[in-house]
Design an enzyme around this catalytic site. Structure first.
Site, short mmCIF file in Angstrom:
data_model
loop_
_atom_site.label_atom_id
_atom_site.label_comp_id
_atom_site.label_asym_id
_atom_site.label_seq_id
_atom_site.Cartn_x
_atom_site.Cartn_y
_atom_site.Cartn_z
CD GLU A 62 -49.28 37.26 -31.34
OE1 GLU A 62 -49.20 36.86 -30.38
OE2 GLU A 62 -49.35 38.45 -31.84
CB ALA A 63 -52.68 39.67 -34.70
N GLY B 279 -45.14 38.01 -27.83
CA GLY B 279 -45.96 38.78 -27.23
C GLY B 279 -44.97 40.04 -26.61
N GLY C 218 -57.58 36.86 -34.31
CA GLY C 218 -58.52 35.97 -34.11
C GLY C 218 -59.92 36.75 -33.20
CB SER D 29 -41.99 55.70 -8.84
OG SER D 29 -43.25 55.76 -7.86
CG HIS E 8 -22.14 30.06 7.34
ND1 HIS E 8 -22.86 31.31 7.57
CD2 HIS E 8 -21.12 30.19 7.67
CE1 HIS E 8 -22.16 32.17 7.88
NE2 HIS E 8 -20.88 31.54 8.10
#
Ligand SMILES: Cc1cc2nc3c(=O)[nH]c(=O)nc-3n(C[C@H](O)[C@H](O)[C@H](O)COP(=O)(O)OP(=O)(O)OC[C@H]3O[C@@H](n4cnc5c(N)ncnc54)[C@H](O)[C@@H]3O)c2cc1C
Ligand SMILES: NC(=O)c1ccc[n+]([C@@H]2O[C@H](COP(=O)([O-])OP(=O)(O)OC[C@H]3O[C@@H](n4cnc5c(N)ncnc54)[C@H](O)[C@@H]3O)[C@@H](O)[C@H]2O)c1
Length: 475
Positions: free
Chosen positions: A36-37, A42, A119, A185, A459
């Protein structure tokens, strides 16, 4: 450990996709490293799902408590509701820290090696990592690419991160502009309009296509517009795009007709959120060393086993999951793809079933769906030679929704007329994001409305909305 390799599996990118793949890999006995950089977790954890849902939770509460009319109908009176913007922002920030810590610890606990740095594929079954300590190379039997995505900012739009910003900055809620323009949107535009309108901002929503919420089923989008947009302080400009945006005080936005490109208007607002989609983060991954070419939108081409393709052929030992392959840019889809990739790595032949993966926008009330829209089902029907039918049921006929006095909503089931197979389910209404999973399971098992109409629902529950839609399909 595989003979001769440092690891059985190396994963590039520790977002939810990479994390899901790593946990599953350990459970399958693979010696695993994850690279992980940036921030562990993330987009979803740091700049996406998590902070945005924290903002939606707090602002949703403000909306509810300020709705005197609704509260009065339940016999409740609250005189003055105030909120503290910074405290709401802190709630989101604290949640990010907690979940980021939990995710990192879960990897450490399972003895996944976390390698910090950038990586890059350096050849067959080889990855280099460039970090603070310089460059090193490791080998692995298999490599999963999970580099994710970043916001797309259309040409002509200048982002300064303060007055013109994307969701990356928006989730920090550093200010509450009096008048904010939202470009787009889709999911992000909708969710942020929910937050901003609840907290008292005036909104102008600009959508390039000729209808709001173009990705959603038409009936659901129309009803959602009537509830989420029309009665709120939101002006809409549809079929119009933001040709140029200049940050500052005020922010200047030049609007043009999307079809003719003719200039239409110039508006000045206090701030602008650019929510015009996301693009894959697939540059500088060393793909060329294995002859892998990105598709025309820069996604990594994969098959349904998550194997990377080059010229239509499988590239051995390289897999790509999550936003970077563009198949379904959702957190749970990314981790599901990670699990499928790992299963294939260990020799369990598995493909992903996108049709049964649900999606939701966490507005108040929520929008959710699984499977095909009616339009997509009609296209499939034409190609395969069958007929499509739909059935609808409404929250206003549901006792639980009426007890809550929250009766705006609808469920729509799209199914094959001949076999009754459910092709898609779309829900707008209270707790729609939770209600969709029953439909998701039904589609995963390719069940028919005839069978589903016999299931007994408790219900009074909101789930009876779906029960009713299935029953209406078989009368
Ligand atoms: C505002 C917002 C709200 C969202 N809300 C939801 C939601 O409610 N539900 C939902 O399902 N989805 C949501 N999403 C989408 C979701 O965040 C993404 O689908 C998900 O994060 C994708 O996961 P990923 O693992 O593919 O990529 P990412 O989460 O983007 O992670 C990729 C990681 O790889 C790292 N990386 C990239 N290249 C390299 C490299 N070469 N070397 C080392 N590390 C590298 C990056 O730093 C990053 O940490 C939201 C997105 C946004 C922006
Ligand atoms: N609840 C969730 O699951 C969730 C929440 C947020 C984001 N996400 C993910 O993040 C992705 C990105 O979200 P998003 O809302 O940015 O993208 P989106 O693709 O959902 O919507 C982007 C919208 O912007 C419009 N648009 C594009 N360029 C424009 C322009 N120049 N002017 C006006 N309108 C323009 C598009 O027509 C589209 O309607 C989503 O596709 C989704 O995968 C998911």
């Amino acid at each position: 450990m595989s003979s001769g390799f440092d690891y059985d599996l190396v994963i590039i990118g520790a977002g939810v996709g990479g994390h899901g793949a790593a946990l599953h890999a350990v459970s399958c006995g693979l010696k695993t490293a994850i690279i992980e950089a940036g921030d562990m977790g993330g987009t979803c954890v740091n700049r996406g799902c998590i902070p945005s849902k924290a903002l939606l939770a707090a602002s949703g509460r403000v909306r509810e408590l300020r709705n005197a009319h609704h509260l009065k109908s339940l016999g409740i009176q609250i005189d003055h509701v105030t909120f503290d913007r910074q405290a709401i922002a802190d709630h989101a920030g604290n949640l990010v820290s907690k979940i980021q810590g939990d995710l990192t610890n879960s990897l450490k606990r399972l003895k996944v090696d976390i390698i910090r740095g950038w990586g890059k594929i350096a050849g067959t079954q080889k990855v280099t990592i460039t970090g603070d300590g310089g460059e090193k190379t490791i080998t692995a039997k298999d490599i999963i690419l999970s580099p994710g995505s970043v916001p797309f900012v259309p040409p002509g739009i200048e982002v300064d991160g303060k007055t013109v910003f994307t969701s990356d900055q928006g989730v920090k809620l550093e200010s509450l502009p009096e008048w904010v323009a939202i470009i787009g949107s889709g999911y992000i535009g909708l969710e942020f309009s929910d937050v901003y309108s609840a907290l008292g901002c005036e909104i102008t929503m600009i959508e390039a296509l000729d209808q709001l919420m173009p990705g959603f089923d038409r009936d659901i989008a129309k009803l959602a517009e009537r509830v989420l947009i029309t009665p709120r302080d939101i002006e809409t400009k549809v079929g119009i795009y933001a040709k140029k945006i200049i940050p500052g005080s005020p922010v200047v936005i030049e609007l043009a007709d999307f079809k003719t490109k003719a200039d239409i208007d110039v508006i000045e607002v206090d701030a602008c959120l650019v929510a015009t989609g996301r693009i894959p983060a697939t540059k500088n991954l060393g793909l060329e060393t294995l002859g892998i070419e990105l598709d025309r939108r820069n996604f990594i081409p994969v098959d349904d086993r998550m194997a990377v393709l080059s010229g239509g052929e499988v590239v051995p030992h390289v897999w790509a999951i999550g936003d970077a392959n563009g198949k379904m840019m959702l957190a749970h889809a990314a981790s599901a793809q990670g699990i499928v990739a790992v299963d294939n790595i260990v020799g369990r032949n598995r493909v992903i079933d996108y049709r049964s993966i649900p999606a939701a926008a966490f507005t108040h009330p929520e929008v959710s769906y699984v499977g095909l829209t009616e339009v997509a089902a009609q296209e499939l029907a034409q190609a395969e030679g069958f007929e499509v039918a739909t059935s609808k049921s409404y929250f206003k006929g549901n006792s639980k929704a009426l007890a809550e006095n929250e009766a705006d909503g609808m469920a729509k089931v799209v199914y094959r007329k001949d076999t009754g197979e459910v092709l898609g389910v779309h829900i707008f209404g209270m707790h729609a994001a939770d209600l969709i999973h029953e439909a998701s399971a039904a589609i995963a098992h390719r069940q028919a409305v005839q069978d589903l109409a016999h299931l007994v629902h408790a219900h009074p529950t909101l789930s009876e909305v779906l029960d009713e839609a299935y029953k209406r399909a078989v009368v």
